[in-house]
Design a protein around this motif. Sequence first.
Motif, short mmCIF file in Angstrom:
data_model
loop_
_atom_site.label_atom_id
_atom_site.label_comp_id
_atom_site.label_asym_id
_atom_site.label_seq_id
_atom_site.Cartn_x
_atom_site.Cartn_y
_atom_site.Cartn_z
N ALA A 159 8.47 2.39 7.41
CA ALA A 159 8.57 3.34 6.83
C ALA A 159 9.39 4.55 7.61
CB ALA A 159 7.19 3.93 6.30
N LYS A 160 9.10 4.57 8.92
CA LYS A 160 9.82 5.32 9.81
C LYS A 160 11.31 4.98 9.91
CE LYS A 160 6.44 6.40 13.09
NZ LYS A 160 5.74 6.29 14.41
N ASN A 161 11.78 3.75 9.66
CA ASN A 161 13.03 3.44 9.74
C ASN A 161 13.80 3.14 8.33
OD1 ASN A 161 13.75 2.96 12.74
ND2 ASN A 161 11.55 1.98 12.61
N LYS A 162 12.94 3.45 7.37
CA LYS A 162 13.38 3.41 5.94
C LYS A 162 13.97 1.73 5.79
CE LYS A 162 14.66 7.85 5.53
NZ LYS A 162 15.83 9.00 5.68
N ILE A 163 13.04 0.98 5.90
CA ILE A 163 13.04 -0.48 5.83
C ILE A 163 12.10 -0.80 4.59
CG2 ILE A 163 13.12 -2.75 6.93
CD1 ILE A 163 13.76 -1.41 9.47
N PRO A 164 12.54 -1.38 3.67
CA PRO A 164 11.50 -2.23 2.81
C PRO A 164 10.60 -3.11 3.18
CG PRO A 164 13.75 -1.89 1.51
CD PRO A 164 13.85 -1.60 3.18
N PHE A 165 9.26 -3.16 2.81
CA PHE A 165 8.48 -3.73 3.64
C PHE A 165 7.74 -4.76 2.46
CE2 PHE A 165 3.85 -4.14 5.04
CZ PHE A 165 4.28 -5.19 5.95
N TYR A 166 7.58 -6.12 2.84
CA TYR A 166 7.12 -6.96 1.97
C TYR A 166 5.93 -7.69 2.49
CZ TYR A 166 11.39 -6.41 -0.57
OH TYR A 166 12.24 -5.82 -1.50
N ILE A 167 4.97 -8.16 1.70
CA ILE A 167 3.61 -9.03 2.16
C ILE A 167 3.94 -10.49 1.61
CG2 ILE A 167 1.50 -9.25 2.16
CD1 ILE A 167 1.69 -7.15 3.77
N ILE A 168 3.70 -11.56 2.36
CA ILE A 168 3.76 -12.89 1.75
C ILE A 168 2.47 -13.06 0.87
CG2 ILE A 168 2.86 -14.88 3.11
CD1 ILE A 168 5.64 -15.54 3.41
N ASN A 169 2.48 -13.50 -0.34
CA ASN A 169 1.31 -13.94 -1.10
C ASN A 169 0.09 -13.14 -1.12
OD1 ASN A 169 2.70 -16.33 -1.94
ND2 ASN A 169 2.07 -17.79 -0.07
N ASN A 170 0.06 -11.99 -0.76
CA ASN A 170 -1.20 -11.35 -0.82
C ASN A 170 -1.12 -9.92 -1.62
OD1 ASN A 170 -3.81 -10.07 -0.47
ND2 ASN A 170 -4.05 -11.41 1.35
N PHE A 171 -1.28 -10.11 -2.92
CA PHE A 171 -1.04 -8.87 -3.71
C PHE A 171 -2.01 -7.76 -3.49
CE2 PHE A 171 0.42 -12.24 -6.74
CZ PHE A 171 1.60 -11.76 -7.03
N LYS A 172 -3.49 -8.08 -3.04
CA LYS A 172 -4.27 -6.94 -2.66
C LYS A 172 -4.00 -6.23 -1.51
CE LYS A 172 -8.29 -9.54 -4.72
NZ LYS A 172 -9.38 -10.26 -4.60
N ILE A 173 -3.60 -6.94 -0.42
CA ILE A 173 -3.22 -6.01 0.74
C ILE A 173 -1.78 -5.43 0.47
CG2 ILE A 173 -2.19 -6.54 3.17
CD1 ILE A 173 -4.60 -8.51 3.53
N ALA A 174 -0.97 -5.98 -0.23
CA ALA A 174 0.38 -5.27 -0.63
C ALA A 174 -0.05 -3.90 -1.22
CB ALA A 174 1.25 -6.43 -1.29
#
Length: 187
Positions: A59-74
């Motif tokens: 967020a600080k560096n304006k970089i998109p962030f993805y989680i692998i295979n876990n919808f709930k945590i995402a």
Amino acid sequence: VLFRSMINNKLKKYIFIKNLDEKIIKNIKKINNTQIIYNNEDFNNISLKECAEIREFCAKNKIPFYIINNFKIALKIKADGIFISSKNRRININKILLKKFHIIGSAHNQLEYYFKKMQSCETITLSPIFFNPKYSKNKILGPIKFNLISKMWNTNLCVLGGITKKNIKKTNLTKATSIAFQRLVSE
């Protein structure tokens, strides 16, 4: 400068990380058009604290962030998207997620590609393009086989698997719109 000359600037760069350390942070900042995928091998035991730290860095560096295979945590940490591995064949993806998330999928063959299309993946990684310890040598695609397999695929393609400083320029021979790697930022 080394990263910029090796990687085509037009390509999106997806970087798989398990944690953040000084070396990885330094290398990530050298690469433009970067997106981070949190890659914990145990998808069911993802550390919320670790995810939150990486999410905060992104967020600080304006970089998109993805989680692998876990919808709930995402959803919980407000990730920008999710990466669905080739092993995940759950098709009934909630339509609400499609509005909030970018979905990336991983495929190794034509059958897995069709599963990823049914899962509404915007970008599909085809792997492994180069040798890595995870796959036997007879499963390595190389740029030519990569292009042949994906010739009729109507999607954004991503090159994944075994990408190092020695072979990264060969990825320019593919029709991929993005590149994904892990070892390159930890070397």
